[in-house]
Design a protein around this motif. Sequence first.
Motif, PDB file in Angstrom:
ATOM      1  N   HIS A  66       0.855  -1.183   0.000  1.00 43.53           N
ATOM      2  CA  HIS A  66       0.000   0.000   0.000  1.00 43.53           C
ATOM      3  C   HIS A  66       0.896   1.239   0.000  1.00 43.53           C
ATOM      4  O   HIS A  66       2.109   1.131   0.138  1.00 43.53           O
ATOM      5  CB  HIS A  66      -0.928   0.004   1.221  1.00 43.53           C
ATOM      6  CG  HIS A  66      -0.236   0.211   2.526  1.00 43.53           C
ATOM      7  ND1 HIS A  66       0.513  -0.777   3.150  1.00 43.53           N
ATOM      8  CD2 HIS A  66      -0.153   1.306   3.343  1.00 43.53           C
ATOM      9  CE1 HIS A  66       1.003  -0.315   4.275  1.00 43.53           C
ATOM     10  NE2 HIS A  66       0.618   0.943   4.430  1.00 43.53           N
TER      11      HIS A  66
ATOM     12  N   GLU B  35      -3.519   5.411  -9.437  1.00 40.14           N
ATOM     13  CA  GLU B  35      -3.216   4.051  -9.035  1.00 40.14           C
ATOM     14  C   GLU B  35      -2.270   3.396 -10.048  1.00 40.14           C
ATOM     15  O   GLU B  35      -2.305   3.713 -11.234  1.00 40.14           O
ATOM     16  CB  GLU B  35      -4.488   3.218  -8.917  1.00 40.14           C
ATOM     17  CG  GLU B  35      -5.370   3.583  -7.742  1.00 40.14           C
ATOM     18  CD  GLU B  35      -6.513   2.621  -7.585  1.00 40.14           C
ATOM     19  OE1 GLU B  35      -6.469   1.535  -8.188  1.00 40.14           O
ATOM     20  OE2 GLU B  35      -7.463   2.960  -6.867  1.00 40.14           O
TER      21      GLU B  35
ATOM     22  N   GLU C 101      -2.701  11.023  -1.247  1.00 42.26           N
ATOM     23  CA  GLU C 101      -3.364   9.958  -1.999  1.00 42.26           C
ATOM     24  C   GLU C 101      -4.246  10.525  -3.108  1.00 42.26           C
ATOM     25  O   GLU C 101      -4.351   9.933  -4.195  1.00 42.26           O
ATOM     26  CB  GLU C 101      -4.200   9.097  -1.055  1.00 42.26           C
ATOM     27  CG  GLU C 101      -3.370   8.212  -0.144  1.00 42.26           C
ATOM     28  CD  GLU C 101      -4.221   7.352   0.774  1.00 42.26           C
ATOM     29  OE1 GLU C 101      -3.716   6.325   1.233  1.00 42.26           O
ATOM     30  OE2 GLU C 101      -5.393   7.734   1.028  1.00 42.26           O
TER      31      GLU C 101
END
Length: 297
Positions: free
Chosen positions: A275, A295, A290
């Motif tokens: 992660h 991703e 984030e």
Amino acid sequence: MINQLHHISAFTKNATENYDFYATVLGLRLVKNTVNQENTTMRHLFYGDYEGTPGTLLTFFEIPKLGHRVDKKSYFSTVSLAVPSHSLDYWQRRFADFNISTTLKNHELLVEDNDGFKIALVEMEEQIAPHKATKHTSIPANKQIIRIAKVSIVADQFKETQRFLSDYLSLKQENDTFFTEQHLDQTTVLASQSKDRTRFGRGTIDHIAYGVDSNDELEGFYQQALTDQWTIEEYVDRGYFKSLYIKEPSGLRIELATLSPGFQLDESLEELGTHLALPPFLEKNRTAIEAQLEEIK
């Protein structure tokens, strides 16, 4: 005392393609998925053996709009990775299975990643320790990449760069090659044939890092750099290790990094790389960080 190469850091245009090459093709483990601590919009990926051991680490900063590099006056060149004896045939077949071109030259298997980062696989009378062998890959342990073996520097200030490595870092010199204390890792200095400016881009090595045992030793190098009047860029605690960045005489960035506390600072051994990991001083900004990152697909 410099005991080994610690890591090598370069630029990539695409983190997904980068992951496919290093984790899937080369079989290295993604041991830390984090960010550039000076620019948290930039992803920073670390690959290495199963434990993320210093000396095995290749790291990449993702810059999606990065152009092509131009290697001219001074730059870091080919990185050699050690593989066990009698394994180059295996690696040649493996690259062919992924439709990746290779060249066999002087007993080295030469290959480039998606960004043109130059790698040479070289056979050594070694084998990766069972507990350090990666587990996610089909590559058997007796064929896996063991560690970084060598990096080459092309320097326009050839003699001065050599003096930096021998006098300041105290690396052992044999002709144009410099060895760390364990006499395993090599740094070769080549004289530049150009006076034109190097331009950073895809596959450019931003810096190479050498490992030191402790914070006290790193402080000693810092104090000596002040005395010798080397150009100090930064002296900083990265969380996973403490770092000193210096510009050597040809203008290339050299990092000295401690071996601890390491990547299990914020993840267990089993969870490494699974992660987005942030060192403690960035954890308070996690939500914002984030939100800025795409991703890895």
